[in-house]
Design a protein around this motif. Structure first.
Motif, PDB file in Angstrom:
ATOM      1  N   MET A   1       0.862  -1.173  -0.192  1.00  0.00           N
ATOM      2  CA  MET A   1       0.112   0.016   0.063  1.00  0.00           C
ATOM      3  C   MET A   1       0.936   1.443   0.028  1.00  0.00           C
ATOM      4  SD  MET A   1      -2.803   0.933   2.827  1.00  0.00           S
ATOM      5  CE  MET A   1      -1.613   1.012   4.194  1.00  0.00           C
ATOM      6  N   ALA A   2       0.710   1.907  -1.043  1.00  0.00           N
ATOM      7  CA  ALA A   2       1.578   3.219  -1.088  1.00  0.00           C
ATOM      8  C   ALA A   2       0.929   4.399  -0.164  1.00  0.00           C
ATOM      9  CB  ALA A   2       1.593   3.679  -2.691  1.00  0.00           C
ATOM     10  N   THR A   3       1.891   5.088   0.401  1.00  0.00           N
ATOM     11  CA  THR A   3       1.491   6.226   1.190  1.00  0.00           C
ATOM     12  C   THR A   3       1.421   7.617   0.465  1.00  0.00           C
ATOM     13  OG1 THR A   3       2.293   5.285   3.358  1.00  0.00           O
ATOM     14  CG2 THR A   3       1.941   7.482   3.303  1.00  0.00           C
ATOM     15  N   PRO A   4       0.386   8.663   0.383  1.00  0.00           N
ATOM     16  CA  PRO A   4       0.583   9.673  -0.459  1.00  0.00           C
ATOM     17  C   PRO A   4       1.802  10.442   0.048  1.00  0.00           C
ATOM     18  CG  PRO A   4      -1.788   9.114   0.555  1.00  0.00           C
ATOM     19  CD  PRO A   4      -0.804   8.313   1.240  1.00  0.00           C
ATOM     20  N   ASN A   5       2.287  11.334  -0.954  1.00  0.00           N
ATOM     21  CA  ASN A   5       3.464  12.198  -0.742  1.00  0.00           C
ATOM     22  C   ASN A   5       2.814  13.274  -0.008  1.00  0.00           C
ATOM     23  OD1 ASN A   5       5.827  13.334  -0.879  1.00  0.00           O
ATOM     24  ND2 ASN A   5       5.671  14.122  -3.221  1.00  0.00           N
ATOM     25  N   ASN A   6       3.191  13.432   1.290  1.00  0.00           N
ATOM     26  CA  ASN A   6       2.612  14.380   1.967  1.00  0.00           C
ATOM     27  C   ASN A   6       3.670  14.946   3.265  1.00  0.00           C
ATOM     28  OD1 ASN A   6      -0.258  14.028   1.085  1.00  0.00           O
ATOM     29  ND2 ASN A   6       0.083  12.157   2.265  1.00  0.00           N
ATOM     30  N   SER A   7       3.494  15.998   3.587  1.00  0.00           N
ATOM     31  CA  SER A   7       4.028  16.524   4.621  1.00  0.00           C
ATOM     32  C   SER A   7       3.369  17.341   5.426  1.00  0.00           C
ATOM     33  CB  SER A   7       5.547  17.359   4.157  1.00  0.00           C
ATOM     34  OG  SER A   7       5.227  18.483   3.216  1.00  0.00           O
ATOM     35  N   ASN A   8       3.905  17.580   6.700  1.00  0.00           N
ATOM     36  CA  ASN A   8       3.104  18.635   7.481  1.00  0.00           C
ATOM     37  C   ASN A   8       1.902  18.487   7.784  1.00  0.00           C
ATOM     38  OD1 ASN A   8       4.951  20.316   9.070  1.00  0.00           O
ATOM     39  ND2 ASN A   8       4.079  22.204   8.304  1.00  0.00           N
ATOM     40  N   LEU A   9       1.345  17.375   7.612  1.00  0.00           N
ATOM     41  CA  LEU A   9      -0.269  17.110   7.735  1.00  0.00           C
ATOM     42  C   LEU A   9      -0.354  16.696   9.300  1.00  0.00           C
ATOM     43  CD1 LEU A   9      -1.094  15.038   4.550  1.00  0.00           C
ATOM     44  CD2 LEU A   9      -1.485  17.653   4.920  1.00  0.00           C
ATOM     45  N   VAL A  10      -1.461  17.316   9.860  1.00  0.00           N
ATOM     46  CA  VAL A  10      -1.998  16.907  11.158  1.00  0.00           C
ATOM     47  C   VAL A  10      -3.313  16.188  11.088  1.00  0.00           C
ATOM     48  CG1 VAL A  10      -3.213  17.870  13.476  1.00  0.00           C
ATOM     49  CG2 VAL A  10      -1.192  19.058  12.437  1.00  0.00           C
ATOM     50  N   CYS A  11      -3.138  15.068  11.753  1.00  0.00           N
ATOM     51  CA  CYS A  11      -4.182  13.934  11.824  1.00  0.00           C
ATOM     52  C   CYS A  11      -5.182  14.312  12.974  1.00  0.00           C
ATOM     53  CB  CYS A  11      -3.626  12.489  11.999  1.00  0.00           C
ATOM     54  SG  CYS A  11      -5.100  11.317  11.968  1.00  0.00           S
ATOM     55  N   VAL A  12      -6.447  14.402  12.629  1.00  0.00           N
ATOM     56  CA  VAL A  12      -7.369  14.638  13.563  1.00  0.00           C
ATOM     57  C   VAL A  12      -8.370  13.474  13.707  1.00  0.00           C
ATOM     58  CG1 VAL A  12      -9.400  16.207  13.984  1.00  0.00           C
ATOM     59  CG2 VAL A  12      -7.352  17.292  12.960  1.00  0.00           C
ATOM     60  N   PHE A  13      -8.873  13.170  14.936  1.00  0.00           N
ATOM     61  CA  PHE A  13      -9.845  12.242  15.124  1.00  0.00           C
ATOM     62  C   PHE A  13     -11.050  12.851  15.618  1.00  0.00           C
ATOM     63  CE2 PHE A  13      -5.862   9.805  16.388  1.00  0.00           C
ATOM     64  CZ  PHE A  13      -5.485   9.100  15.050  1.00  0.00           C
ATOM     65  N   CYS A  14     -12.068  12.476  15.005  1.00  0.00           N
ATOM     66  CA  CYS A  14     -13.289  13.131  15.810  1.00  0.00           C
ATOM     67  C   CYS A  14     -14.665  12.770  15.071  1.00  0.00           C
ATOM     68  CB  CYS A  14     -13.402  14.862  15.345  1.00  0.00           C
ATOM     69  SG  CYS A  14     -13.163  14.937  13.566  1.00  0.00           S
ATOM     70  N   ALA A  15     -15.631  13.088  15.735  1.00  0.00           N
ATOM     71  CA  ALA A  15     -17.072  12.549  15.400  1.00  0.00           C
ATOM     72  C   ALA A  15     -17.498  12.922  13.997  1.00  0.00           C
ATOM     73  CB  ALA A  15     -18.012  12.947  16.145  1.00  0.00           C
ATOM     74  N   SER A  16     -18.256  11.700  13.285  1.00  0.00           N
ATOM     75  CA  SER A  16     -18.838  12.115  12.061  1.00  0.00           C
ATOM     76  C   SER A  16     -20.101  12.583  12.177  1.00  0.00           C
ATOM     77  CB  SER A  16     -18.953  10.737  11.379  1.00  0.00           C
ATOM     78  OG  SER A  16     -19.535   9.644  12.009  1.00  0.00           O
ATOM     79  N   HIS A  17     -20.545  12.894  13.462  1.00  0.00           N
ATOM     80  CA  HIS A  17     -21.789  13.560  13.591  1.00  0.00           C
ATOM     81  C   HIS A  17     -21.790  15.065  14.357  1.00  0.00           C
ATOM     82  CE1 HIS A  17     -24.192  10.001  13.214  1.00  0.00           C
ATOM     83  NE2 HIS A  17     -23.152   9.163  13.942  1.00  0.00           N
ATOM     84  N   ASP A  18     -22.588  15.900  14.138  1.00  0.00           N
ATOM     85  CA  ASP A  18     -22.647  17.177  14.983  1.00  0.00           C
ATOM     86  C   ASP A  18     -22.801  16.879  16.299  1.00  0.00           C
ATOM     87  OD1 ASP A  18     -21.576  18.994  13.135  1.00  0.00           O
ATOM     88  OD2 ASP A  18     -23.887  19.382  12.167  1.00  0.00           O
ATOM     89  N   SER A  19     -22.409  17.836  17.315  1.00  0.00           N
ATOM     90  CA  SER A  19     -23.023  17.592  18.765  1.00  0.00           C
ATOM     91  C   SER A  19     -24.237  18.618  18.921  1.00  0.00           C
ATOM     92  CB  SER A  19     -21.845  18.104  19.566  1.00  0.00           C
ATOM     93  OG  SER A  19     -22.254  18.305  21.071  1.00  0.00           O
ATOM     94  N   ASN A  20     -24.916  18.084  20.085  1.00  0.00           N
ATOM     95  CA  ASN A  20     -26.179  18.880  20.472  1.00  0.00           C
ATOM     96  C   ASN A  20     -25.780  20.152  21.562  1.00  0.00           C
ATOM     97  OD1 ASN A  20     -25.546  17.492  22.804  1.00  0.00           O
ATOM     98  ND2 ASN A  20     -27.471  16.485  22.627  1.00  0.00           N
ATOM     99  N   ASP A  21     -24.311  20.195  21.639  1.00  0.00           N
ATOM    100  CA  ASP A  21     -23.507  21.105  22.419  1.00  0.00           C
ATOM    101  C   ASP A  21     -22.747  21.877  21.178  1.00  0.00           C
ATOM    102  OD1 ASP A  21     -21.757  23.035  23.719  1.00  0.00           O
ATOM    103  OD2 ASP A  21     -21.056  21.389  25.074  1.00  0.00           O
ATOM    104  N   SER A  22     -23.252  23.076  21.095  1.00  0.00           N
ATOM    105  CA  SER A  22     -22.606  23.860  19.890  1.00  0.00           C
ATOM    106  C   SER A  22     -21.229  24.132  19.806  1.00  0.00           C
ATOM    107  CB  SER A  22     -23.367  25.288  19.813  1.00  0.00           C
ATOM    108  OG  SER A  22     -23.104  25.999  20.811  1.00  0.00           O
ATOM    109  N   SER A  23     -20.835  24.154  21.326  1.00  0.00           N
ATOM    110  CA  SER A  23     -19.294  24.550  21.466  1.00  0.00           C
ATOM    111  C   SER A  23     -18.248  23.407  20.950  1.00  0.00           C
ATOM    112  CB  SER A  23     -18.736  24.473  22.995  1.00  0.00           C
ATOM    113  OG  SER A  23     -19.141  23.264  23.610  1.00  0.00           O
ATOM    114  N   HIS A  24     -18.818  22.268  20.755  1.00  0.00           N
ATOM    115  CA  HIS A  24     -17.889  21.201  20.172  1.00  0.00           C
ATOM    116  C   HIS A  24     -17.899  21.554  18.342  1.00  0.00           C
ATOM    117  CE1 HIS A  24     -17.555  19.259  23.789  1.00  0.00           C
ATOM    118  NE2 HIS A  24     -18.957  18.990  23.847  1.00  0.00           N
ATOM    119  N   ASN A  25     -18.934  21.887  17.891  1.00  0.00           N
ATOM    120  CA  ASN A  25     -19.077  22.118  16.451  1.00  0.00           C
ATOM    121  C   ASN A  25     -18.221  23.220  16.244  1.00  0.00           C
ATOM    122  OD1 ASN A  25     -20.962  20.030  16.524  1.00  0.00           O
ATOM    123  ND2 ASN A  25     -22.676  21.675  16.715  1.00  0.00           N
TER     124      ASN A  25
END
Length: 202
Positions: A1-25
């Motif tokens: 499996m080839a890895t894309p040619n990237n540099s300086n990318l930040v990986c973000v883990f998070c929900a695939s839903h919006d929150s009912n607490d707007s501060s999270h959105n």
């Protein structure tokens, strides 16, 4: 499996839903702006919905690079907006997580559910096992992850974890603090000194 040619990318883990607490959105959108402002791009799970879509669109709208890694089976659940940025389609969660890990300069977790927690704890464990030494940062919006921090402290207190390894995870209150923490992050020196023949175990 080839890895894309990237540099300086930040990986973000998070929900695939919006929150009912707007501060999270709002925090997801703010994180995208801070990532771009600091000169980073984004690698993430490729979804176009929820916090995932918010952070990706925020990076794109701020002029940043966006790379999404999307398992084909999840496109109907998480959405896949090819207009947000580059998208790589993969066949499994293992491929997705490996490619995200190899592409990333650092990892930041926003609030989310089981999937987000699993990704955060796995990437922290990979650091513990010396598979990587990259920053692992948690955005603790409105104390969302305070209970996780308490659990890790309890693990130290109970003798299941060394304090140095608990410090693999850096907790920050705001997206701005989280992005700033990338440059100052130092992986604990007392992790397991293991030698792996390849970068990430499968």
């Amino acid at each position: 499996m080839a890895t894309p040619n990237n540099s300086n990318l930040v990986c973000v883990f998070c929900a695939s839903h919006d929150s009912n607490d707007s501060s999270h959105n709002e925090a997801a959108e703010a994180l995208g702006r801070e990532i771009t402002k600091a000169g980073y791009g984004l690698v993430y799970g490729g979804g176009g919905k929820g916090l995932m879509g918010r952070v990706a669109n925020s990076v794109k709208n701020s002029g940043g690079d966006v790379l999404g890694i999307m398992p084909r089976a999840l496109t109907t659940v998480e959405g896949c907006d090819i207009n947000i940025g580059r998208v790589v389609m993969v066949d499994s969660m293992h491929e997705r997580k490996t490619m995200m890990s190899e592409s990333a300069t650092a990892f930041i977790a926003l609030p989310g559910g089981l999937g987000t927690l699993e990704e955060l704890l796995e990437i922290s464990t990979w650091s513990l096992l010396s598979i990587h030494s990259k920053p692992v940062i948690v955005v603790n919006t409105n104390g969302y992850y305070s209970a996780l921090g308490d659990l890790l402290d309890k693990a130290v207190e109970s003798g299941f974890m060394k304090q140095e390894n608990r410090d693999i995870l850096k907790f920050c209150d705001t997206p701005e603090e989280a992005v700033a923490a990338i440059k100052n992050y130092k992986a604990p020196s007392k992790r397991f000194d293991l030698k792996w023949s390849s970068g990430t175990p499968m």
